[in-house]
Design a protein around this motif. Sequence first.
Motif, short mmCIF file in Angstrom:
data_model
loop_
_atom_site.label_atom_id
_atom_site.label_comp_id
_atom_site.label_asym_id
_atom_site.label_seq_id
_atom_site.Cartn_x
_atom_site.Cartn_y
_atom_site.Cartn_z
N ASP A 22 46.82 104.06 -2.61
CA ASP A 22 46.12 102.83 -2.97
C ASP A 22 45.93 102.84 -4.48
OD1 ASP A 22 45.62 101.69 -0.38
OD2 ASP A 22 44.14 103.28 -0.07
N GLY A 23 46.34 101.75 -5.15
CA GLY A 23 46.10 101.66 -6.59
C GLY A 23 47.29 101.08 -7.34
N GLU A 61 49.69 108.00 1.97
CA GLU A 61 49.08 106.68 1.81
C GLU A 61 48.57 106.60 0.38
OE1 GLU A 61 46.39 105.08 4.66
OE2 GLU A 61 47.34 106.14 6.33
N CYS A 96 54.23 98.28 2.78
CA CYS A 96 53.69 98.06 1.43
C CYS A 96 52.98 96.71 1.37
CB CYS A 96 54.80 98.08 0.40
SG CYS A 96 55.65 99.65 0.28
N ARG A 136 52.77 104.51 3.34
CA ARG A 136 52.02 103.27 3.12
C ARG A 136 51.63 103.16 1.66
NH1 ARG A 136 49.52 100.50 7.24
NH2 ARG A 136 50.03 101.23 9.32
N ASN A 187 49.41 100.42 -1.00
CA ASN A 187 48.61 99.22 -1.22
C ASN A 187 48.27 99.15 -2.70
OD1 ASN A 187 48.14 98.33 1.57
ND2 ASN A 187 47.07 100.27 1.75
N GLY A 188 48.56 98.03 -3.35
CA GLY A 188 48.20 97.89 -4.76
C GLY A 188 49.24 97.17 -5.57
#
Length: 137
Positions: A18-19, A16, A51, A32, A34-35
């Motif tokens: 994020d960024g 996962e 995504c 996954r 995210n960003g």
Amino acid sequence: MENEKKNFTVLGSETEFDGVLEFTDDLKINGRFNGTIIATGNLEIDKAAICTVDKMAANSIIISGNVTGNIEAAERVEMCNGSKVKGNVTTARLRIADNVDFEGQVTMLEKEPDVDLFSVASDEFKQSLILKSDTEN
């Protein structure tokens, strides 16, 4: 330097992230994300991947999984059978397979004409676009 090999990176199914992700080689996302993705390489979204992006930009993007957010590809976007895409797409070439859940708008990029936009009259510019499109088909 055509025989120079590109690196191929895989974000595994348990990953996962994020960024902001920036890369120049090729990347496949199985997990996954995210960003934001800003890339000059190619991007592949696996069928198990999810995504959520404010922007996903790469040379070419192949989507088999689930993407929410705006997509930009200089060369092409391909939405494979069973994929879900919710967001606007900007690309030069687009392929959408059967059984794709797509919600959004598409903007097609055109190759720039070989004429300097600011050095010619508008009629000449229009004619160069017409001639160029006639020769491409």
